[in-house]
Write a protein that holds these residues in place. Structure first.
Motif, PDB file in Angstrom:
ATOM      1  N   LEU A  23       0.718  -1.135   0.074  1.00 55.75           N
ATOM      2  CA  LEU A  23       0.009   0.077  -0.020  1.00 55.75           C
ATOM      3  C   LEU A  23       0.850   1.253  -0.032  1.00 55.75           C
ATOM      4  O   LEU A  23       0.453   2.321  -0.733  1.00 55.75           O
ATOM      5  CB  LEU A  23      -1.022  -0.065   1.247  1.00 55.75           C
ATOM      6  CG  LEU A  23      -1.943   1.238   1.414  1.00 55.75           C
ATOM      7  CD1 LEU A  23      -2.779   1.107  -0.028  1.00 55.75           C
ATOM      8  CD2 LEU A  23      -2.651   0.970   2.525  1.00 55.75           C
ATOM      9  N   ALA A  24       1.970   1.305   0.697  1.00 55.67           N
ATOM     10  CA  ALA A  24       2.826   2.342   0.961  1.00 55.67           C
ATOM     11  C   ALA A  24       3.282   2.750  -0.583  1.00 55.67           C
ATOM     12  O   ALA A  24       3.632   3.951  -0.963  1.00 55.67           O
ATOM     13  CB  ALA A  24       4.001   2.285   1.860  1.00 55.67           C
ATOM     14  N   THR A  25       3.717   1.610  -1.340  1.00 57.35           N
ATOM     15  CA  THR A  25       4.405   1.857  -2.481  1.00 57.35           C
ATOM     16  C   THR A  25       3.448   2.345  -3.675  1.00 57.35           C
ATOM     17  O   THR A  25       3.751   3.024  -4.606  1.00 57.35           O
ATOM     18  CB  THR A  25       5.108   0.604  -3.243  1.00 57.35           C
ATOM     19  OG1 THR A  25       4.038  -0.366  -3.296  1.00 57.35           O
ATOM     20  CG2 THR A  25       6.134   0.095  -2.172  1.00 57.35           C
ATOM     21  N   GLU A  26       2.243   2.128  -3.471  1.00 58.83           N
ATOM     22  CA  GLU A  26       0.804   2.387  -4.364  1.00 58.83           C
ATOM     23  C   GLU A  26       0.745   3.847  -3.974  1.00 58.83           C
ATOM     24  O   GLU A  26       0.160   4.710  -5.250  1.00 58.83           O
ATOM     25  CB  GLU A  26      -0.292   1.719  -4.244  1.00 58.83           C
ATOM     26  CG  GLU A  26       0.008   0.335  -4.490  1.00 58.83           C
ATOM     27  CD  GLU A  26       0.258   0.067  -6.185  1.00 58.83           C
ATOM     28  OE1 GLU A  26      -0.477   0.576  -6.751  1.00 58.83           O
ATOM     29  OE2 GLU A  26       1.250  -0.848  -6.615  1.00 58.83           O
ATOM     30  N   LEU A  27       0.916   4.397  -3.072  1.00 62.88           N
ATOM     31  CA  LEU A  27       0.449   5.909  -2.669  1.00 62.88           C
ATOM     32  C   LEU A  27       1.654   6.638  -2.969  1.00 62.88           C
ATOM     33  O   LEU A  27       2.852   6.256  -3.269  1.00 62.88           O
ATOM     34  CB  LEU A  27       0.047   5.892  -1.300  1.00 62.88           C
ATOM     35  CG  LEU A  27      -0.996   4.968  -0.627  1.00 62.88           C
ATOM     36  CD1 LEU A  27      -1.501   5.113   0.864  1.00 62.88           C
ATOM     37  CD2 LEU A  27      -2.552   5.423  -1.440  1.00 62.88           C
ATOM     38  N   PRO A  28       1.345   8.176  -2.863  1.00 62.55           N
ATOM     39  CA  PRO A  28       2.458   8.959  -3.083  1.00 62.55           C
ATOM     40  C   PRO A  28       3.697   8.830  -2.156  1.00 62.55           C
ATOM     41  O   PRO A  28       3.364   8.325  -0.969  1.00 62.55           O
ATOM     42  CB  PRO A  28       1.914  10.180  -2.966  1.00 62.55           C
ATOM     43  CG  PRO A  28       0.650   9.901  -3.270  1.00 62.55           C
ATOM     44  CD  PRO A  28       0.145   8.874  -2.731  1.00 62.55           C
TER      45      PRO A  28
END
Length: 131
Positions: free
Chosen positions: A47-52
């Motif tokens: 999730l952290a890599t999908e978000l800015p």
């Protein structure tokens, strides 16, 4: 292509009907920190890599929660992080941020995130409860 921090905040600002970008950023940081404390392992990192990129430290550098929170308790925890918030305004803030997160994450990742959380969180992400 990944969503920029500015575009992410614009979406949160529109959904939350905030008057300033600064307010959107303030609630985004509170909600993402609370969410990060309740996610584990691969899904949290994905999730952290999908978000800015600005979302990554907020999600990943927070200490894990000692126990899972029910959705109302999660909203209350968010309210405690936002100066002047009430449970009602924190519910609104949570929905504005998490529905933006859900749109970016996509159905598969969102489903995996929701399996880590107690029942009822799908509604906080602006989705119906998933089976």
């Amino acid at each position: 292509m990944a969503v920029s921090w500015e575009d992410f905040l614009v979406q949160v600002q529109e959904r939350g009907e905030y008057t300033t970008r600064r307010e959107a950023e303030r609630v985004t940081r509170a909600v993402l920190a609370s969410l990060g404390a309740h996610l584990l392992g691969f899904e949290r990192r994905e999730l952290a890599t999908e978000l800015p990129a600005q979302c990554r430290p907020i999600l990943l550098e927070v200490l894990p929660a000692t126990s899972p929170l029910s959705p109302p308790d999660f909203v209350q925890a968010v309210a405690m992080l936002i100066e002047g918030a009430t449970p009602e305004t924190a519910r609104w803030d949570t929905g504005a941020v998490l529905s933006t997160v859900a749109d970016i994450a996509g159905k598969d990742l969102l489903h995996r995130v929701l399996t880590q959380l107690p029942p009822g969180y799908a509604l906080l992400f602006g989705r119906s409860e998933m089976a």
